[in-house]
Design an enzyme around this catalytic site. Structure first.
Site, PDB file in Angstrom:
ATOM      1  N   ASN A  91       0.823  -1.203   0.000  1.00  0.00           N
ATOM      2  CA  ASN A  91       0.000   0.000   0.000  1.00  0.00           C
ATOM      3  C   ASN A  91       0.865   1.264   0.000  1.00  0.00           C
ATOM      4  O   ASN A  91       2.034   1.229  -0.349  1.00  0.00           O
ATOM      5  CB  ASN A  91      -1.007  -0.010   1.151  1.00  0.00           C
ATOM      6  CG  ASN A  91      -2.367   0.534   0.718  1.00  0.00           C
ATOM      7  OD1 ASN A  91      -2.455   1.543   0.037  1.00  0.00           O
ATOM      8  ND2 ASN A  91      -3.418  -0.143   1.127  1.00  0.00           N
ATOM      9  N   ARG A  92       0.315   2.381   0.452  1.00  0.00           N
ATOM     10  CA  ARG A  92       0.912   3.685   0.186  1.00  0.00           C
ATOM     11  C   ARG A  92       1.606   4.294   1.403  1.00  0.00           C
ATOM     12  O   ARG A  92       1.171   4.095   2.534  1.00  0.00           O
ATOM     13  CB  ARG A  92      -0.172   4.651  -0.309  1.00  0.00           C
ATOM     14  CG  ARG A  92      -0.806   4.225  -1.632  1.00  0.00           C
ATOM     15  CD  ARG A  92      -2.116   4.947  -1.890  1.00  0.00           C
ATOM     16  NE  ARG A  92      -2.680   4.606  -3.195  1.00  0.00           N
ATOM     17  CZ  ARG A  92      -3.466   3.553  -3.425  1.00  0.00           C
ATOM     18  NH1 ARG A  92      -3.770   2.716  -2.436  1.00  0.00           N
ATOM     19  NH2 ARG A  92      -3.935   3.326  -4.625  1.00  0.00           N
ATOM     20  N   HIS A 146       3.547   0.008  -2.709  1.00  0.00           N
ATOM     21  CA  HIS A 146       3.910  -1.397  -2.956  1.00  0.00           C
ATOM     22  C   HIS A 146       5.415  -1.638  -3.094  1.00  0.00           C
ATOM     23  O   HIS A 146       5.859  -2.461  -3.895  1.00  0.00           O
ATOM     24  CB  HIS A 146       3.186  -1.925  -4.190  1.00  0.00           C
ATOM     25  CG  HIS A 146       1.701  -2.024  -4.030  1.00  0.00           C
ATOM     26  ND1 HIS A 146       1.076  -2.088  -2.805  1.00  0.00           N
ATOM     27  CD2 HIS A 146       0.700  -2.058  -4.967  1.00  0.00           C
ATOM     28  CE1 HIS A 146      -0.233  -2.175  -2.972  1.00  0.00           C
ATOM     29  NE2 HIS A 146      -0.491  -2.162  -4.273  1.00  0.00           N
ATOM     30  N   HIS A 166      -1.048  -9.895  -3.459  1.00  0.00           N
ATOM     31  CA  HIS A 166      -1.950  -9.046  -4.235  1.00  0.00           C
ATOM     32  C   HIS A 166      -2.712  -9.848  -5.295  1.00  0.00           C
ATOM     33  O   HIS A 166      -2.848  -9.422  -6.445  1.00  0.00           O
ATOM     34  CB  HIS A 166      -1.143  -7.929  -4.894  1.00  0.00           C
ATOM     35  CG  HIS A 166      -1.917  -6.694  -5.223  1.00  0.00           C
ATOM     36  ND1 HIS A 166      -2.897  -6.668  -6.193  1.00  0.00           N
ATOM     37  CD2 HIS A 166      -1.856  -5.439  -4.717  1.00  0.00           C
ATOM     38  CE1 HIS A 166      -3.394  -5.443  -6.278  1.00  0.00           C
ATOM     39  NE2 HIS A 166      -2.777  -4.677  -5.390  1.00  0.00           N
ATOM     40  N   THR A 167      -3.235 -11.008  -4.910  1.00  0.00           N
ATOM     41  CA  THR A 167      -4.004 -11.836  -5.841  1.00  0.00           C
ATOM     42  C   THR A 167      -5.362 -11.207  -6.132  1.00  0.00           C
ATOM     43  O   THR A 167      -6.044 -10.714  -5.233  1.00  0.00           O
ATOM     44  CB  THR A 167      -4.183 -13.248  -5.273  1.00  0.00           C
ATOM     45  OG1 THR A 167      -2.916 -13.916  -5.275  1.00  0.00           O
ATOM     46  CG2 THR A 167      -5.165 -14.072  -6.087  1.00  0.00           C
ATOM     47  N   TYR A 168      -5.746 -11.246  -7.414  1.00  0.00           N
ATOM     48  CA  TYR A 168      -7.098 -10.852  -7.833  1.00  0.00           C
ATOM     49  C   TYR A 168      -7.936 -12.124  -7.950  1.00  0.00           C
ATOM     50  O   TYR A 168      -7.636 -12.995  -8.768  1.00  0.00           O
ATOM     51  CB  TYR A 168      -7.076 -10.190  -9.198  1.00  0.00           C
ATOM     52  CG  TYR A 168      -6.448  -8.827  -9.311  1.00  0.00           C
ATOM     53  CD1 TYR A 168      -7.223  -7.717  -9.666  1.00  0.00           C
ATOM     54  CD2 TYR A 168      -5.081  -8.639  -9.145  1.00  0.00           C
ATOM     55  CE1 TYR A 168      -6.639  -6.461  -9.827  1.00  0.00           C
ATOM     56  CE2 TYR A 168      -4.492  -7.395  -9.306  1.00  0.00           C
ATOM     57  CZ  TYR A 168      -5.283  -6.307  -9.646  1.00  0.00           C
ATOM     58  OH  TYR A 168      -4.706  -5.061  -9.808  1.00  0.00           O
ATOM     59  N   ASP A 220     -11.231   0.809  -3.118  1.00  0.00           N
ATOM     60  CA  ASP A 220      -9.771   0.660  -3.022  1.00  0.00           C
ATOM     61  C   ASP A 220      -9.387   1.253  -1.673  1.00  0.00           C
ATOM     62  O   ASP A 220      -8.678   2.240  -1.587  1.00  0.00           O
ATOM     63  CB  ASP A 220      -9.062   1.379  -4.173  1.00  0.00           C
ATOM     64  CG  ASP A 220      -7.569   1.074  -4.221  1.00  0.00           C
ATOM     65  OD1 ASP A 220      -7.119   0.231  -3.430  1.00  0.00           O
ATOM     66  OD2 ASP A 220      -6.861   1.686  -5.046  1.00  0.00           O
ATOM     67  N   GLU A 264      -6.154  -7.808   0.305  1.00  0.00           N
ATOM     68  CA  GLU A 264      -4.754  -7.630   0.681  1.00  0.00           C
ATOM     69  C   GLU A 264      -4.649  -7.430   2.197  1.00  0.00           C
ATOM     70  O   GLU A 264      -4.839  -6.329   2.704  1.00  0.00           O
ATOM     71  CB  GLU A 264      -4.171  -6.418  -0.047  1.00  0.00           C
ATOM     72  CG  GLU A 264      -4.334  -6.442  -1.547  1.00  0.00           C
ATOM     73  CD  GLU A 264      -4.170  -5.060  -2.149  1.00  0.00           C
ATOM     74  OE1 GLU A 264      -3.163  -4.385  -1.833  1.00  0.00           O
ATOM     75  OE2 GLU A 264      -5.059  -4.632  -2.907  1.00  0.00           O
TER      76      GLU A 264
END
Length: 378
Positions: A107-108, A133, A206-208, A278, A343
């Site tokens: 993340n940020r 990330h 970070h799996t979708y 998000d 996540e």
């Protein structure tokens, strides 16, 4: 009595096979094959973990990507339920984080700035002047040392040592991530890290997920998050420092709700900022014990995903920026909202908010975290 000597010739290729287990139907194990080569000539490998129930998870030691993952539907049909691209060359080109290990910091971090013990550090800015990330060359772009572990619950141990100063982070960080495919159709991810200087760590995957088996977007997927609050952000999606209740907002998933039910409610500022979901949800259970943090159910296939974690929060991302230019192995174009990410992590921008749980790791301490994604049908 006469004896007859019978000589069997075994191909050398079999003697030196890279397969660690014969993947017969109903047999658990792990296999290894060459996936591709990096520009410097180093080989990346693809490991296939299989349990006795027939679930298979493909993982590469390049970035720790989960390349594909099969799960049965209510009729027993095994289908891939994660977004990924067809070839190693596609991964080298870069993806929107289709399943890798994210680090050092998931993340940020605002403006790429953090202060530790009075020392300011500047991290690589790679998202509108902010750091996300792990930077431009994060853990998702590293070749990890891989150790396959065979057995009824096959595992893959990945190790990487991040040098002092990499992407601006202080300290040499030794990282270990173990993927274990369990008998009960669950993938367990154990993270561990140590450092020789004070630093910050926030590892995640970070799996979708797309539980339909790539038959459509995820707007009909029913999401439940065991969280009574979430973190609002500014327009750059940096947390404001507030922790707000989800009640009465599009962020209330305390009961199973279709992801698409309120995702376009642009009357809510946060939906506009994220172009959908998000955001970071804060679990009601704030302990570091393993607890069920979220579930996802896809009605047509009957697939049901439970997520357990020791982390205090989860970033839910609904693939708001996919535009159909990337395609998966199945040939399906990944259009907007074709996947949902869960996540598990500490809070984004935690180093700059004293009221958030600390992500600081010091020499002599060990960072440890566990997340489990478990599949069943309903």
């Amino acid at each position: 009595m006469k004896y007859i000597l019978v000589v069997f010739f075994i191909p050398i290729s079999l003697l030196f096979s890279t397969s660690y287990a014969v993947q017969e139907k109903g047999k658990a194990g792990i296999t290894k094959e060459v996936f591709g080569a990096l520009p410097d000539g180093r080989e990346a490998h693809l490991f296939t973990l299989r349990n006795a129930a027939g679930m298979e998870v493909e993982i590469t030691n390049y970035g720790g990507y989960i390349v594909s993952w099969t799960a049965p539907d209510k009729n027993g049909k095994q289908e891939n339920i994660t977004l990924g691209v067809p070839t190693f060359a596609d991964y080298l080109k870069g993806t929107p984080s289709f399943g890798p290990i994210i680090g050092r910091y998931g993340n940020r971090i605002a403006k790429g700035k953090l202060v530790l013990d009075g020392n300011e550090y500047t991290l690589t800015p790679n998202a509108r002047g902010n750091h996300i990330h792990g930077g431009r060359v994060g853990f998702d772009k590293k070749l990890w040392a891989a150790t396959p572990v065979n057995g009824n619950e096959p595992a893959l141990k990945l190790q990487y040592t991040s040098p002092d100063g990499e992407e601006g982070y202080p300290g040499t960080l030794a990282v270990e991530v173990i993927y274990t495919l369990q008998k009960d159709n669950a993938l367990r991810i154990n993270y561990k890290a140590t450092t020789n200087k004070p630093t910050v760590v926030n590892l995640t995957n970070h799996t979708y997920f797309n539980l339909s088996g790539m038959k459509g977007n995820i707007l009909n997927h029913e999401l439940m998050v065991n969280a009574a609050s979430y973190l609002p952000t500014d327009q750059a999606q940096i947390p404001t420092g507030e922790i707000k209740p989800v009640a009465g907002t599009p962020f209330d998933f305390t009961k199973p709700t279709a992801i698409g039910a309120r995702i376009n409610d642009t009357t809510h500022t946060q939906i506009r900022y994220g172009s959908g979901y998000d955001h970071c949800w804060v679990f009601t259970d704030k302990s570091n014990k393993l607890k069920r943090g979220a579930t996802v159910y896809e009605p047509k296939s009957g697939r049901f995903l439970e997520m357990f974690t020791t982390e205090p929060s989860v970033q839910v991302y609904t693939a708001n920026h996919l535009n159909g230019t990337l395609r998966g192995k199945e040939g399906v174009a990944f259009t907007r909202r074709y996947g949902v990410c869960l996540e598990t992590q500490h809070f984004p921008d935690a180093p700059n908010h004293p009221n958030f749980p600390s992500t600081t790791l010091r020499p002599g301490e060990t960072y440890q975290s566990t997340t489990i994604y478990k599949f069943s049908v309903r």
